[in-house]
Design an enzyme around this catalytic site. Structure first.
Site, PDB file in Angstrom:
ATOM      1  CG  ASP A  40      -2.030  -0.929   1.247  1.00 24.64           C
ATOM      2  OD1 ASP A  40      -2.336  -1.478   0.170  1.00 24.64           O
ATOM      3  OD2 ASP A  40      -2.631  -1.143   2.316  1.00 24.64           O
ATOM      4  NE  ARG A  95      -4.716  -1.627  -4.190  1.00 17.10           N
ATOM      5  CZ  ARG A  95      -4.340  -1.977  -2.953  1.00 17.10           C
ATOM      6  NH1 ARG A  95      -3.877  -1.072  -2.123  1.00 17.10           N
ATOM      7  NH2 ARG A  95      -4.403  -3.237  -2.571  1.00 17.10           N
ATOM      8  NE  ARG A 150      -6.236   5.704   6.106  1.00 14.67           N
ATOM      9  CZ  ARG A 150      -5.513   4.970   6.934  1.00 14.67           C
ATOM     10  NH1 ARG A 150      -4.944   5.539   7.979  1.00 14.67           N
ATOM     11  NH2 ARG A 150      -5.335   3.687   6.722  1.00 14.67           N
TER      12      ARG A 150
END
Ligand code: FDA
Length: 300
Positions: free
Chosen positions: A125, A175, A279
């Site tokens: 990520d 991604r 978030r």
């Protein structure tokens, strides 16, 4: 975003944790591995794939980072035993990036080695801009040494098209998402339409350059743009996938799958669900308003 929406979002940290938990449950599979397995099975029955994320934020203790490495390694045992159509997603700061990038590299490498043994995959990520250079460097090293790894690029960053240019020779697995952190104007596009356009521009650059792309968005316009692009480029369905977060817009999931595209759902689980949920709630003032109303004792 309206003034009231902003007010609600800034007020979220004041809301008691158990109230946030009630509404945030939709974004998190649960606290245990068994919860994650059950969620992935349901998604697989819908025709989706998954990527599992062990929830946790930045760690400052190497032992804690190591315990996350062990959790991820044993997660692959579960994925194998349960025959789940799932890979994993990891956060560099959870694996020691803030302590020492070299430690983080070793930790991610250990997880990727385990993934490779099952011919699986690890997605790194992307966190806030202070981590971008180190994260891309770790990705680059492990991709060259082992493979079985991908990274994330954020369309809100000015630098993203340049990063794509630098990564394409690696035959990367990327991604692409809009980006979720609050970044300064000096480095990030702020206007909604500009971020969208940079998303489409970056997506085209990646796909035309031969990258495998996880098109990660719930923005229906971008989903359409992605579908149009793969059609125009004549790509087969194995060279890209759509990706969505667990808990967001199940109908869009079905639309994508029904159109014959592959779809992967990001399934977070674990005891550290609070910062992740905040978030997610910040992204959606409508849900956040329900949280505030619950706190104020107002009805739905
Ligand atoms: P946008 O925010 O415009 O949302 C489009 C529509 O979806 C709107 O109608 C909106 O209300 C709805 N929606 C969006 N979020 C919602 C929510 N939480 N609840 C309910 N509805 C919601 N970011 C990052 O910086 N680093 C990363 O590594 C990742 N990883 C990642 C993986 C995957 C699989 C996805 C889908 C997203 C990420 N992100 C991320 C988050 C990403 O950057 C972005 O913040 C969100 O996807 C929201 O942007 P959209 O493209 O969905 O558009």
């Amino acid at each position: 975003m309206s003034f009231f929406d902003r007010l609600v979002i800034h007020g979220l940290p004041l809301v008691p944790k158990f109230i946030v938990g009630t509404v945030a449950k939709r974004y998190v599979a649960g606290e245990t591995v068994a919860d994650a397995v059950a969620t992935i099975r349901t998604l697989m029955n819908e025709g989706a794939m998954a990527t599992v994320d062990v929830l946790g934020e930045s760690v400052e203790d190497p032992e804690k980072a190591e315990s996350f490495v062990r959790q991820y390694v044993s997660l692959f045992d579960t994925i194998d035993q349960e025959r789940l159509d799932s890979n994993v997603s990891v956060k560099p700061t959870m694996l020691g990036l803030a302590i020492d990038p070299e430690l983080c590299y070793r930790n991610i490498r250990t997880i990727v080695e385990r993934a490779a043994a099952s011919d699986s995959f690890v997605r790194i990520d992307m966190e806030d801009h202070t981590t971008t250079d180190d994260t891309l460097e770790i990705y680059r090293r492990i991709k060259e040494e082992i493979g079985h790894v991908g990274v994330v690029l954020q369309a809100y960053l000015h630098r993203t098209p340049d990063d794509i240019g630098g990564l394409l020779p690696l035959n990367p697995n990327i991604r692409l998402c809009k980006g979720i952190y609050r970044e300064p104007r000096a480095i990030a596009w702020k206007a909604f339409e500009t971020v969208r356009e940079n998303f489409v521009y970056s997506l085209e650059k990646l796909l035309a350059g031969g990258a495998y792309v996880g098109i990660a968005t719930h923005d229906t316009h971008l989903v359409w743009a992605g579908m149009a692009l793969v059609d125009r480029l004549g790509l087969d369905r194995e060279s890209y996938e759509f990706q969505m977060l667990y808990g967001v817009d199940p109908q869009l999931r079905k639309i994508i799958i029904d159109r014959g595209h592959r779809l992967r759902v990001y399934v977070p689980f674990g005891r550290d669900w609070y910062p992740y949920s905040i978030r997610r709630l910040r992204e959606n003032p409508t849900v956040a308003k329900h949280v505030m109303r619950a706190m104020l004792g107002m009805g739905p």
